[in-house]
Scaffold this motif. Structure first.
Motif, PDB file in Angstrom:
ATOM      1  N   ILE A 117     121.509 128.335 -18.046  1.00  0.00           N
ATOM      2  CA  ILE A 117     120.162 128.696 -17.611  1.00  0.00           C
ATOM      3  C   ILE A 117     119.244 127.490 -17.778  1.00  0.00           C
ATOM      4  O   ILE A 117     119.480 126.636 -18.634  1.00  0.00           O
ATOM      5  CB  ILE A 117     119.602 129.913 -18.373  1.00  0.00           C
ATOM      6  N   PRO A 118     118.183 127.410 -16.970  1.00  0.00           N
ATOM      7  CA  PRO A 118     117.269 126.270 -17.016  1.00  0.00           C
ATOM      8  C   PRO A 118     116.369 126.283 -18.243  1.00  0.00           C
ATOM      9  O   PRO A 118     116.370 127.219 -19.039  1.00  0.00           O
ATOM     10  CB  PRO A 118     116.456 126.409 -15.727  1.00  0.00           C
ATOM     11  N   SER A 119     115.567 125.233 -18.357  1.00  0.00           N
ATOM     12  CA  SER A 119     114.770 124.999 -19.561  1.00  0.00           C
ATOM     13  C   SER A 119     113.571 125.926 -19.691  1.00  0.00           C
ATOM     14  O   SER A 119     112.968 126.005 -20.755  1.00  0.00           O
ATOM     15  CB  SER A 119     114.283 123.547 -19.595  1.00  0.00           C
ATOM     16  N   ARG A 120     113.187 126.624 -18.629  1.00  0.00           N
ATOM     17  CA  ARG A 120     112.107 127.602 -18.723  1.00  0.00           C
ATOM     18  C   ARG A 120     112.292 128.640 -17.628  1.00  0.00           C
ATOM     19  O   ARG A 120     113.090 128.466 -16.716  1.00  0.00           O
ATOM     20  CB  ARG A 120     110.723 126.944 -18.653  1.00  0.00           C
ATOM     21  N   GLY A 121     111.538 129.723 -17.734  1.00  0.00           N
ATOM     22  CA  GLY A 121     111.653 130.803 -16.771  1.00  0.00           C
ATOM     23  C   GLY A 121     112.392 131.986 -17.367  1.00  0.00           C
ATOM     24  O   GLY A 121     112.924 131.931 -18.470  1.00  0.00           O
ATOM     25  N   VAL A 122     112.415 133.085 -16.605  1.00  0.00           N
ATOM     26  CA  VAL A 122     113.026 134.329 -17.057  1.00  0.00           C
ATOM     27  C   VAL A 122     114.363 134.529 -16.338  1.00  0.00           C
ATOM     28  O   VAL A 122     114.420 134.556 -15.103  1.00  0.00           O
ATOM     29  CB  VAL A 122     112.111 135.534 -16.779  1.00  0.00           C
ATOM     30  N   THR A 123     115.420 134.659 -17.118  1.00  0.00           N
ATOM     31  CA  THR A 123     116.743 134.996 -16.591  1.00  0.00           C
ATOM     32  C   THR A 123     117.038 136.446 -16.946  1.00  0.00           C
ATOM     33  O   THR A 123     117.054 136.807 -18.123  1.00  0.00           O
ATOM     34  CB  THR A 123     117.831 134.088 -17.189  1.00  0.00           C
ATOM     35  N   ALA A 124     117.236 137.286 -15.937  1.00  0.00           N
ATOM     36  CA  ALA A 124     117.505 138.703 -16.171  1.00  0.00           C
ATOM     37  C   ALA A 124     119.008 138.941 -16.236  1.00  0.00           C
ATOM     38  O   ALA A 124     119.763 138.429 -15.395  1.00  0.00           O
ATOM     39  CB  ALA A 124     116.891 139.555 -15.067  1.00  0.00           C
ATOM     40  N   LEU A 125     119.440 139.716 -17.238  1.00  0.00           N
ATOM     41  CA  LEU A 125     120.794 140.245 -17.295  1.00  0.00           C
ATOM     42  C   LEU A 125     120.717 141.658 -16.745  1.00  0.00           C
ATOM     43  O   LEU A 125     120.084 142.529 -17.345  1.00  0.00           O
ATOM     44  CB  LEU A 125     121.332 140.260 -18.720  1.00  0.00           C
ATOM     45  N   PHE A 126     121.354 141.888 -15.607  1.00  0.00           N
ATOM     46  CA  PHE A 126     121.171 143.156 -14.890  1.00  0.00           C
ATOM     47  C   PHE A 126     122.522 143.794 -14.618  1.00  0.00           C
ATOM     48  O   PHE A 126     123.485 143.111 -14.269  1.00  0.00           O
ATOM     49  CB  PHE A 126     120.445 142.894 -13.569  1.00  0.00           C
ATOM     50  N   GLY A 127     122.568 145.098 -14.769  1.00  0.00           N
ATOM     51  CA  GLY A 127     123.791 145.833 -14.476  1.00  0.00           C
ATOM     52  C   GLY A 127     123.731 147.211 -15.077  1.00  0.00           C
ATOM     53  O   GLY A 127     122.807 147.543 -15.829  1.00  0.00           O
ATOM     54  N   PRO A 128     124.714 148.062 -14.775  1.00  0.00           N
ATOM     55  CA  PRO A 128     124.697 149.441 -15.274  1.00  0.00           C
ATOM     56  C   PRO A 128     124.943 149.494 -16.770  1.00  0.00           C
ATOM     57  O   PRO A 128     125.402 148.528 -17.389  1.00  0.00           O
ATOM     58  CB  PRO A 128     125.846 150.097 -14.496  1.00  0.00           C
ATOM     59  N   SER A 129     124.659 150.650 -17.362  1.00  0.00           N
ATOM     60  CA  SER A 129     124.910 150.847 -18.784  1.00  0.00           C
ATOM     61  C   SER A 129     126.395 150.616 -19.082  1.00  0.00           C
ATOM     62  O   SER A 129     127.264 151.042 -18.319  1.00  0.00           O
ATOM     63  CB  SER A 129     124.517 152.265 -19.201  1.00  0.00           C
ATOM     64  N   GLY A 130     126.662 149.918 -20.189  1.00  0.00           N
ATOM     65  CA  GLY A 130     128.038 149.668 -20.591  1.00  0.00           C
ATOM     66  C   GLY A 130     128.682 148.460 -19.958  1.00  0.00           C
ATOM     67  O   GLY A 130     129.873 148.215 -20.158  1.00  0.00           O
ATOM     68  N   CYS A 131     127.904 147.646 -19.200  1.00  0.00           N
ATOM     69  CA  CYS A 131     128.501 146.489 -18.533  1.00  0.00           C
ATOM     70  C   CYS A 131     128.543 145.255 -19.430  1.00  0.00           C
ATOM     71  O   CYS A 131     129.172 144.254 -19.079  1.00  0.00           O
ATOM     72  CB  CYS A 131     127.759 146.163 -17.240  1.00  0.00           C
ATOM     73  N   TYR A 136     116.310 138.234 -20.428  1.00  0.00           N
ATOM     74  CA  TYR A 136     115.690 139.562 -20.374  1.00  0.00           C
ATOM     75  C   TYR A 136     116.719 140.575 -19.881  1.00  0.00           C
ATOM     76  O   TYR A 136     117.194 140.501 -18.746  1.00  0.00           O
ATOM     77  CB  TYR A 136     114.498 139.498 -19.415  1.00  0.00           C
ATOM     78  N   VAL A 137     117.077 141.526 -20.739  1.00  0.00           N
ATOM     79  CA  VAL A 137     118.046 142.564 -20.396  1.00  0.00           C
ATOM     80  C   VAL A 137     117.322 143.765 -19.787  1.00  0.00           C
ATOM     81  O   VAL A 137     116.327 144.244 -20.331  1.00  0.00           O
ATOM     82  CB  VAL A 137     118.838 143.012 -21.644  1.00  0.00           C
ATOM     83  N   THR A 138     117.818 144.250 -18.641  1.00  0.00           N
ATOM     84  CA  THR A 138     117.233 145.429 -18.023  1.00  0.00           C
ATOM     85  C   THR A 138     118.242 146.062 -17.071  1.00  0.00           C
ATOM     86  O   THR A 138     119.181 145.406 -16.607  1.00  0.00           O
ATOM     87  CB  THR A 138     115.952 145.081 -17.251  1.00  0.00           C
ATOM     88  N   HIS A 139     118.050 147.349 -16.790  1.00  0.00           N
ATOM     89  CA  HIS A 139     118.800 147.999 -15.712  1.00  0.00           C
ATOM     90  C   HIS A 139     117.825 148.525 -14.651  1.00  0.00           C
ATOM     91  O   HIS A 139     118.207 149.312 -13.787  1.00  0.00           O
ATOM     92  CB  HIS A 139     119.664 149.140 -16.255  1.00  0.00           C
ATOM     93  N   ASP A 140     116.569 148.055 -14.720  1.00  0.00           N
ATOM     94  CA  ASP A 140     115.519 148.487 -13.803  1.00  0.00           C
ATOM     95  C   ASP A 140     115.293 147.385 -12.763  1.00  0.00           C
ATOM     96  O   ASP A 140     114.816 146.295 -13.089  1.00  0.00           O
ATOM     97  CB  ASP A 140     114.225 148.759 -14.584  1.00  0.00           C
ATOM     98  N   ARG A 141     115.627 147.668 -11.518  1.00  0.00           N
ATOM     99  CA  ARG A 141     115.519 146.647 -10.472  1.00  0.00           C
ATOM    100  C   ARG A 141     114.087 146.192 -10.253  1.00  0.00           C
ATOM    101  O   ARG A 141     113.841 145.019  -9.933  1.00  0.00           O
ATOM    102  CB  ARG A 141     116.103 147.179  -9.153  1.00  0.00           C
ATOM    103  N   ARG A 142     113.115 147.086 -10.452  1.00  0.00           N
ATOM    104  CA  ARG A 142     111.726 146.691 -10.241  1.00  0.00           C
ATOM    105  C   ARG A 142     111.282 145.661 -11.273  1.00  0.00           C
ATOM    106  O   ARG A 142     110.487 144.767 -10.969  1.00  0.00           O
ATOM    107  CB  ARG A 142     110.813 147.926 -10.281  1.00  0.00           C
ATOM    108  N   GLU A 143     111.783 145.770 -12.494  1.00  0.00           N
ATOM    109  CA  GLU A 143     111.473 144.757 -13.507  1.00  0.00           C
ATOM    110  C   GLU A 143     112.063 143.415 -13.108  1.00  0.00           C
ATOM    111  O   GLU A 143     111.444 142.361 -13.297  1.00  0.00           O
ATOM    112  CB  GLU A 143     111.997 145.193 -14.876  1.00  0.00           C
ATOM    113  N   VAL A 144     113.268 143.438 -12.563  1.00  0.00           N
ATOM    114  CA  VAL A 144     113.910 142.204 -12.097  1.00  0.00           C
ATOM    115  C   VAL A 144     113.074 141.575 -10.997  1.00  0.00           C
ATOM    116  O   VAL A 144     112.782 140.366 -11.010  1.00  0.00           O
ATOM    117  CB  VAL A 144     115.337 142.496 -11.593  1.00  0.00           C
ATOM    118  N   GLU A 145     112.687 142.374 -10.006  1.00  0.00           N
ATOM    119  CA  GLU A 145     111.904 141.861  -8.880  1.00  0.00           C
ATOM    120  C   GLU A 145     110.598 141.234  -9.356  1.00  0.00           C
ATOM    121  O   GLU A 145     110.150 140.221  -8.821  1.00  0.00           O
ATOM    122  CB  GLU A 145     111.594 142.996  -7.893  1.00  0.00           C
ATOM    123  N   ARG A 146     109.989 141.845 -10.351  1.00  0.00           N
ATOM    124  CA  ARG A 146     108.642 141.437 -10.771  1.00  0.00           C
ATOM    125  C   ARG A 146     108.650 140.268 -11.742  1.00  0.00           C
ATOM    126  O   ARG A 146     107.749 139.420 -11.696  1.00  0.00           O
ATOM    127  CB  ARG A 146     107.954 142.645 -11.406  1.00  0.00           C
TER     128      ARG A 146
END
Length: 380
Positions: free
Chosen positions: A23-37, A189-199
């Protein structure tokens, strides 16, 4: 400059892991996927809470793990924000914020840093308040400030909004966006909410069953034809545009995107700042020639890149903006009947008519939010 290179492969309990990324030196990297992934498992590996004998982790050229060479969690300069804020009920907000710094031996000659951060997160007026008097969103903002006051080189956030109701989520999201434009460290940033990823996200690691199945810049992955995002009936495009001009007469801002410009209602900020837009695929229509007699302002030349099937009656058309398709990706939802009647095919030049684009968030930055991600470390 990439700041974090990681590789975690092997058996962890009943879980088989196969994670390799940078991952780069700044910015938000989202870890996205279903529960248990494996999202939280990966975060715990980075924090040193899970140990894999063959794991590797390098941050800013410093080895945190290389096989059995292992830096323990308490020595890793990380901030960790959990789903629950975990605040001390017997301490007020200010004492919660300073408790960790004292325990870690971090000294500060004045309160300027604390007040700057609490002002950024909108909790400066809460410093003397008891924890039980805070809303869920306020508690989580205190937890984020506490983590950042530890001066981390990396911020880990494990579904920080999942325990909040929608009102509290809406309350805290603008502060996370504001924080994004000020932080000089990477955020995972861990999430399973696509809107959080988009934003919020600049980059995305898409996880499935303990593996990373895709990684890259958010705008590209949301439109990739081999991923579920681009084939969804409610598919969207996320674009970062730079404010170029404001027309006070009509109340429209002009944003420069890769391959063209968009006119968006309202004054979005001074010239040069970047704003994020969300465009629903259902708000994009296609024509063979530019339609001049129309109320739709945003009409951009584009090239059809891919025609994607969906589960519904429409097809998603993956476009590249620009006369030669040199610009940003864009998704359009088109009925199968229209595709046949217009004889649409890949490689064809068309005009994309964008009926609506919603502004995602309120933060501004003079730097584009996306940077490329390239693997720099290998598992052997």
């Amino acid at each position: 400059m990439t700041t974090l290179n990681a590789c975690f492969r092997g058996q962890l309990g009943d879980f088989q892991l196969d994670f390799e990324f940078s991952i780069p030196s700044r910015g938000v990297t989202a870890l996205f996927g279903p529960s248990g992934c494996g999202k939280t498992t990966l975060l715990r590996c980075i924090a040193g809470l899970n140990f894999l004998p063959e794991g590797k982790l390098e941050v800013d050229g410093e080895i945190w793990q290389n096989g059995k060479q292992f830096m323990p969690t308490h020595k890793r300069p990380i901030g960790y924000v959990f789903q629950e804020p975990g605040l001390f009920a017997h301490l007020n907000v200010k004492r919660n914020l300073t408790y960790g710094r004292r325990r870690a031996g971090i000294k500060s000659s004045n309160d300027n840093e604390l007040h700057e951060l609490t002002g950024l997160l909108g909790i400066d007026h809460l410093l003397e308040r008891d924890i039980h008097a805070l809303s869920g969103g306020e508690k989580q903002r205190v937890a984020i400030a506490r983590a950042l006051l530890m001066k981390p080189r990396l911020l880990l956030m494990d579904e920080p909004l999942s325990a909040l109701d929608q009102d509290n989520k809406n309350e805290i999201l603008p502060y996370l966006e504001q924080l994004h434009s000020h932080l000089e460290i990477p955020v995972i940033y861990v999430t399973h909410d696509r809107r959080e990823v988009e934003r919020l996200a600049d980059h995305l690691l898409l996880l499935k069953e303990g593996s990373i199945i895709a990684k890259g810049e958010i705008g590209e992955l949301l439109t990739r034809p081999d991923l579920p995002f681009g084939r969804a009936q409610d598919a969207v495009t996320v674009l970062d545009g730079q404010v170029r001009h404001y027309d006070a007469r009509y109340g429209l801002s002009t944003l420069q995107i890769e391959g063209g410009t968009l006119e968006v209602p309202d004054q979005l900020g001074p010239t040069g700042v970047y704003k994020r837009l969300r465009i629903a695929s259902t708000d994009v229509s296609l024509s063979h020639q530019e339609a001049l007699n129309t109320t739709i302002l945003n009409r951009l030349p584009a090239v059809i890149w891919k025609i994607l099937p969906t589960d519904g009656p429409s097809l998603n058309i993956l476009l590249r903006i620009g006369n030669m398709g040199e610009g940003s990706p864009l998704l359009a939802s088109v009925t199968r009947k229209s595709v046949e009647q217009m004889a649409l095919k890949e490689g064809q030049q068309v005009y994309a008519q964008i009926k609506g684009a919603s502004l995602l968030g309120s933060s501004s930055t003079t730097q584009p939010r996306a940077h490329c991600m390239t693997p720099l470390i290998a598992c052997e």
